[in-house]
Design a protein around this motif. Structure first.
Motif, short mmCIF file in Angstrom:
data_model
loop_
_atom_site.label_atom_id
_atom_site.label_comp_id
_atom_site.label_asym_id
_atom_site.label_seq_id
_atom_site.Cartn_x
_atom_site.Cartn_y
_atom_site.Cartn_z
N GLU A 33 125.58 38.19 81.61
CA GLU A 33 126.96 38.07 81.32
C GLU A 33 127.81 37.17 81.83
O GLU A 33 127.88 37.15 83.18
N GLU A 46 118.89 46.55 91.34
CA GLU A 46 120.20 46.15 91.35
C GLU A 46 120.60 45.10 92.25
O GLU A 46 121.53 43.83 91.91
N ARG A 104 119.21 41.60 91.12
CA ARG A 104 120.10 41.03 90.15
C ARG A 104 121.48 40.65 90.49
O ARG A 104 121.88 39.49 90.18
N ALA A 105 121.88 41.45 91.39
CA ALA A 105 123.32 40.91 91.83
C ALA A 105 123.24 39.71 92.64
O ALA A 105 124.28 38.94 92.84
N ALA A 110 123.16 36.66 90.36
CA ALA A 110 124.58 36.57 89.81
C ALA A 110 125.47 35.93 90.72
O ALA A 110 126.12 34.95 90.57
N THR A 111 125.37 36.29 92.10
CA THR A 111 126.21 35.49 92.94
C THR A 111 125.77 34.08 93.47
O THR A 111 126.59 33.25 93.56
N THR A 135 126.82 32.09 90.44
CA THR A 135 128.19 31.96 90.35
C THR A 135 128.89 30.55 91.33
O THR A 135 129.71 29.79 91.08
N GLU A 159 133.49 37.55 85.62
CA GLU A 159 132.23 38.03 86.53
C GLU A 159 130.78 37.77 86.04
O GLU A 159 130.62 38.18 84.87
N ARG A 215 127.12 38.81 85.50
CA ARG A 215 126.37 40.09 85.87
C ARG A 215 125.07 40.03 85.04
O ARG A 215 125.09 39.69 83.92
N ILE A 251 122.19 41.57 83.07
CA ILE A 251 122.04 42.79 82.10
C ILE A 251 120.56 42.73 81.51
O ILE A 251 119.97 41.96 81.45
#
Length: 258
Positions: free
Chosen positions: A41, A100, A103-104, A107-108, A111, A121, A123, A125
């Motif tokens: 996302e 989680e 996956r987080a 994403a970091t 970014t 943000e 994320r 999914i």
């Protein structure tokens, strides 16, 4: 007209690195194995994992919106659930897509790679049994390599087939023959599948997958030379079976002229 499978690819994370396979098992009514299991996302998309539905790709970090997504080189280990990602100037990433925290973590990492191109943000999914396809019924995608070569000749430039992010790349068919096959069945290795529809192309194809640069307008080239924006076809598997690189892909029997 019999072709053969020149290459097989899956895309575990929508928009990210294609992963080459030697073989795959196609199942009735199902997408290509391990394809588009996750999406990233780019700000809130409205996706509800408890009631998953089709979400347009504009909501995600994908090549159509962010060319620099191609800077990330990702590799998913299906046996362990571990994703690895590398990019020039970034520390390597490794984490489990099954939890989680993993996956987080991805994403970091992403970014930091994409910087100002991120609009919200990020994320990762997912939802059990859901796939993040470009079309809600676009189960399995095929590119006819002869069609790409014909387009290359028209524009006078080489085209990396991976711009088109297909599952199967086929050699041996006549250029653009596949555009007339909607509703017809063909064999893909030991599986049988029906052609659903041609694939409408978008700005994702404008990005060179090696350089991550938006370097040509493929959609305009298609329209200027053929009067349409199609390249490739979507398939629905009607009889399951294994498909292996080198297997025959038999074109559908055309009805005799009346």
């Amino acid at each position: 007209m019999t072709g053969h499978v020149a290459a097989l690819y899956r895309h575990p994370i929508k928009g990210f690195t294609p992963e080459r396979l030697n073989q795959a098992m196609l199942s009735v009514g199902q997408p290509f194995p391990c394809d588009r299991l996750w999406a990233v996302e780019n700000g809130p998309s409205g996706f509800d994992p408890q009631a998953p539905t089709f979400i347009p790709k504009q909501k995600f970090a994908v090549l159509m919106a962010i060319a620099h997504v191609a800077k990330a080189r990702t590799a998913y280990d299906e046996a362990t659930g571990v994703l690895r990602a590398v990019a020039q100037g970034q520390p390597d990433f490794q984490g489990s897509m099954a939890d989680e925290a993993g996956r987080a973590g991805f994403a970091t990492w992403l970014t930091a790679l994409l910087g100002d191109e991120v609009r919200g943000e990020l994320r990762v999914i997912e939802a059990p049994g859901h796939r993040f396809m470009d079309h809600p019924l676009g189960h399995v995608s095929i590119i006819n390599l002869a069609s790409l070569r014909d387009l290359e000749q028209k524009i006078g430039r080489p085209l990396d087939p991976l711009r088109f992010r297909a599952n199967l790349y086929v050699e041996g068919w006549e250029p653009w023959a596949e555009m007339a096959w909607t509703g017809r069945e063909l064999m893909l290795g030991f599986a049988r599948a029906k052609v659903f529809k041609p694939i409408i192309r978008c700005a994702a194809t404008h990005v060179d997958p090696e350089t991550a640069e938006r370097d040509m307008d493929v959609v305009k080239a298609l329209f200027d030379n053929y009067g349409h924006m199609f390249c490739g076809i979507y398939m629905h598997v009607t009889d399951g079976g294994q498909i292996t690189v080198g297997d025959a892909c038999t074109a559908p029997q055309m009805e005799p002229a009346r």
